[in-house]
Design a protein around this motif. Structure first.
Motif, short mmCIF file in Angstrom:
data_model
loop_
_atom_site.label_atom_id
_atom_site.label_comp_id
_atom_site.label_asym_id
_atom_site.label_seq_id
_atom_site.Cartn_x
_atom_site.Cartn_y
_atom_site.Cartn_z
N VAL A 173 7.41 19.18 6.23
CA VAL A 173 8.21 18.77 5.08
C VAL A 173 7.61 17.46 4.58
N LEU A 174 7.20 17.46 3.33
CA LEU A 174 6.58 16.29 2.72
C LEU A 174 7.52 15.73 1.67
N ASN A 175 8.05 14.53 1.93
CA ASN A 175 8.93 13.88 0.97
C ASN A 175 8.12 12.85 0.18
N ILE A 176 8.10 13.01 -1.13
CA ILE A 176 7.39 12.07 -1.98
C ILE A 176 8.40 11.28 -2.81
N GLY A 177 8.72 10.10 -2.32
CA GLY A 177 9.57 9.17 -3.05
C GLY A 177 8.71 7.99 -3.46
N GLY A 178 9.24 6.77 -3.34
CA GLY A 178 8.41 5.61 -3.60
C GLY A 178 7.23 5.58 -2.66
N VAL A 179 7.49 5.97 -1.41
CA VAL A 179 6.47 6.16 -0.37
C VAL A 179 6.54 7.63 0.03
N ALA A 180 5.42 8.20 0.46
CA ALA A 180 5.40 9.59 0.92
C ALA A 180 5.45 9.63 2.44
N ASN A 181 6.24 10.57 2.98
CA ASN A 181 6.28 10.75 4.43
C ASN A 181 6.29 12.22 4.78
N VAL A 182 5.80 12.54 5.95
CA VAL A 182 5.70 13.92 6.39
C VAL A 182 6.40 14.10 7.73
N THR A 183 7.03 15.25 7.88
CA THR A 183 7.59 15.70 9.15
C THR A 183 6.90 16.99 9.53
N LEU A 184 6.36 17.06 10.73
CA LEU A 184 5.78 18.30 11.23
C LEU A 184 6.67 18.87 12.33
N TRP A 185 7.10 20.11 12.14
CA TRP A 185 7.78 20.86 13.20
C TRP A 185 6.77 21.86 13.73
N SER A 186 6.22 21.54 14.90
CA SER A 186 5.14 22.37 15.45
C SER A 186 5.67 23.51 16.30
N GLY A 187 6.93 23.44 16.69
CA GLY A 187 7.49 24.49 17.53
C GLY A 187 7.43 24.16 19.01
N VAL A 188 6.69 23.13 19.36
CA VAL A 188 6.60 22.70 20.75
C VAL A 188 6.73 21.18 20.79
N GLY A 189 7.33 20.66 21.85
CA GLY A 189 7.43 19.21 22.00
C GLY A 189 8.31 18.58 20.93
N GLU A 190 8.08 17.31 20.67
CA GLU A 190 8.88 16.56 19.72
C GLU A 190 8.40 16.76 18.29
N LEU A 191 9.27 16.40 17.35
CA LEU A 191 8.85 16.31 15.97
C LEU A 191 7.81 15.19 15.83
N THR A 192 6.92 15.36 14.88
CA THR A 192 5.97 14.31 14.53
C THR A 192 6.25 13.89 13.09
N ALA A 193 6.28 12.58 12.85
CA ALA A 193 6.58 12.12 11.49
C ALA A 193 5.97 10.75 11.26
N PHE A 194 5.62 10.48 10.00
CA PHE A 194 5.11 9.17 9.61
C PHE A 194 4.97 9.10 8.10
N ASP A 195 4.86 7.87 7.59
CA ASP A 195 4.56 7.67 6.17
C ASP A 195 3.07 7.91 5.96
N THR A 196 2.73 8.77 5.02
CA THR A 196 1.31 9.08 4.77
C THR A 196 0.65 8.04 3.88
N GLY A 197 1.42 7.43 2.98
CA GLY A 197 0.85 6.48 2.03
C GLY A 197 1.77 6.36 0.83
N PRO A 198 1.25 5.92 -0.30
CA PRO A 198 2.09 5.78 -1.50
C PRO A 198 2.58 7.13 -1.99
N GLY A 199 3.76 7.10 -2.62
CA GLY A 199 4.29 8.30 -3.26
C GLY A 199 4.29 8.07 -4.76
N ASN A 200 5.49 8.00 -5.35
CA ASN A 200 5.62 7.70 -6.78
C ASN A 200 5.60 6.21 -7.07
N GLY A 201 5.85 5.39 -6.04
CA GLY A 201 6.12 3.98 -6.27
C GLY A 201 5.06 3.25 -7.06
N MET A 202 3.80 3.41 -6.67
CA MET A 202 2.73 2.70 -7.37
C MET A 202 2.58 3.18 -8.81
#
Length: 376
Positions: A173-202
Motif C-alpha cells: 500500500v503506497l500512500n502519497i500525501g505530503g510525504v510518500a510511505n509504503v507498507t508491505l504485507w509479505s505474508g510472513v513475519g512482520e509488516l515492513t513500512a517506511f517513508d519512501t521520500g517526497p509525495g505531493n508536498g514539494m
C-alpha cells in the motif's frame, strides 16, 4: 465500537473524516466518510505554527502559537464533524470513540543517537468536552520517546484493510500525501513500512511559491514539462535514500532551492520524477517484491505521478478505487482503527514499521471529564 476518525495532512487541504465499526482487530462495517476544506484562517495559523516549530530549539518552552493553533484545529474538527454527522443522520450519541490525529507541525527523525521530535496539534480535551465522546490522540509520541520514528502509523490498518478485502500477499500500500510511505504485507513475519521520500508536498510548495495556485491540479504543469535528469540525480543523492528502513521524513526535509532556475513546468515534472524514482528505490530495499501496489492519498489524483509510478515499478499499480477502497479516506479510517486499538491497549507501531524497540501501544485517551488515560 463505532469510531469516528479524523485526519488532517501536511497539505493543509481538509479535515478528512470516516466512521468504522471495529474492535481494533477486525473491521465489522465501513460507515460514512467525507471531508471539509480547511478555512483560510485555520490554514494561516497552522502555517504560523509550522514556521515556529522549525525554529524551536530543543529544551525550550513551546511557541505560543501552538496553543492558538491547537484550539483552532479542534474547533475546525468539531464544526466539520457536526455537519458531517448531520448529513448522515448521526449524532454524537451514536459515536463511541473519536480518533484525532491532529495537525503535524514538526517531525524530526532520530539522528546521531538523539531521539526524534514530533508534534501534532489539536485540543483533544476540548473536543471531548464539546462532543461528550472520549478522544484518542497523541498517537506518535510514545513511539518517538522509545527511540522509534513515530511514522508511518497506518501500516497495521493497511493490513486490516487488505484482509477485509480478502486480498492475498505479497501486496504493498503506497500512500502519497505530503510525504510518500509504503507498507508491505509479505505474508510472513512482520509488516515492513517506511517513508519512501517526497509525495505531493514539494510540488505543492513549488506551485505556491511560484504564485500558480495551491497544487498542480491534475498534473497540468508537470505534463508539459521536461525532467532535468542532472538535477534529479542530485536530489536522489540525498543520504536519506541510502539509509535502511524503517525511516521517516518531514515534508520540509528537501529544499526547493535547487529548482530555482527551472521554469515551473520543468520543475514540476522533475519533482514528479523525484517522487516516483524515490518510490522505486525504496521498493528495491524490500525483501519481497509485491505483486500489486495499491495507491492511496492525494497523489493518486495526479495522473503524472501515477504514470511515472507505472513506468518505474515492476508490480501492478492500481488506485485505491480500483480495489474498492475509499482512497481519500484511508488515513481517517486508519486513525479510527488506531483509536480502537488504543482503547483496547493493542500495539499500534512495530519494530519493522517505525523502528521502535518492541510493539508499542502508544496513544492517549481523554474523556469528557477531562481525565487523561496514558497508554503504552
Amino acid at each position: 465500537m463505532r469510531v469516528l476518525g479524523f485526519m488532517t495532512g501536511t497539505s493543509l487541504d481538509a479535515v478528512d473524516m470516516a466512521v468504522l465499526e471495529t474492535d481494533g482487530e477486525t473491521i465489522d462495517a465501513f460507515g460514512p466518510a467525507g471531508e471539509r476544506k480547511l478555512s483560510d484562517a485555520v490554514r494561516k495559523v497552522v502555517l504560523a505554527a509550522t514556521e515556529a516549530a522549525r525554529d524551536w530549539p530543543r529544551g525550550t518552552p513551546e511557541p505560543e502559537v501552538f496553543a492558538q493553533a491547537s484550539a483552532a484545529i479542534a474547533k475546525e474538527h468539531f464544526e466539520a464533524a457536526e455537519a458531517f454527522l448531520a448529513d448522515h443522520d448521526l449524532t454524537w450519541a451514536d459515536i463511541d470513540l473519536i480518533g484525532m490525529h491532529g495537525q503535524t507541525v514538526l517531525h524530526e527523525r532520530p539522528k546521531d543517537g538523539q531521539i526524534g521530535r514530533t508534534v501534532q496539534l489539536g485540543d483533544a480535551a476540548w473536543l471531548a468536552e464539546e462532543t461528550g465522546v472520549p478522544v484518542a490522540f497523541d498517537f506518535r509520541s510514545a513511539d518517538v520517546a522509545a527511540g522509534g520514528e513515530g511514522a508511518p502509523l497506518a501500516p497495521v490498518y493497511h493490513l486490516a484493510r487488505a484482509r477485509a478485502s480478502e486480498m492475498s500477499p505479497p501486496i504493498a500500500v503506497l500512500n502519497i500525501g505530503g510525504v510518500a510511505n509504503v507498507t508491505l504485507w509479505s505474508g510472513v513475519g512482520e509488516l515492513t513500512a517506511f517513508d519512501t521520500g517526497p509525495g505531493n508536498g514539494m510540488i505543492d510548495l513549488l506551485v505556491q511559491a511560484r504564485g500558480a495556485g495551491r497544487y498542480d491540479d491534475k498534473g497540468n504543469y508537470a505534463s508539459v514539462g521536461l525532467v532535468d535528469e542532472g538535477l534529479l540525480r542530485a536530489l536522489l543523492a540525498h543520504p536519506y535514500f541510502d539509509a535502511p528502513p524503517p525511516k521517516s521524513l518531514d515534508r520540509y526535509d528537501f529544499s526547493l532551492d535547487p529548482l530555482e532556475d527551472l521554469k515551473l513546468e520543468d520543475a514540476a515534472a522533475t519533482l514528479v520524477a523525484f517522487t516516483a524514482e524515490a518510490v522505486r528505490m525504496g521498493f528495491e530495499k524490500l525483501a519481497t517484491a509485491p505483486t500489486m501496489v495499491v495507491v492511496c492519498g492525494g497523489g493518486r489524483h495526479n495522473p503524472e505521478i501515477m504514470k511515472a509510478l507505472r513506468e518505474r515499478l515492476k508490480s501492478q499499480v492500481v488506485t485505491a478505487e480500483e480495489v474498492d477502497w475509499r482512497g481519500d479516506s484511508i488515513e481517517a479510517e486508519a486513525f479510527a482503527y488506531l483509536a480502537a486499538r488504543t482503547a483496547r491497549e493493542l500495539p499500534i507501531s512495530f519494530p519493522a514499521t517505525t523502528g521502535a524497540p518492541e510493539p508499542m501501544k502508544g496513544g492517549r485517551i481523554v474523556t469528557p471529564t477531562g481525565k487523561v488515560k496514558e497508554e503504552g
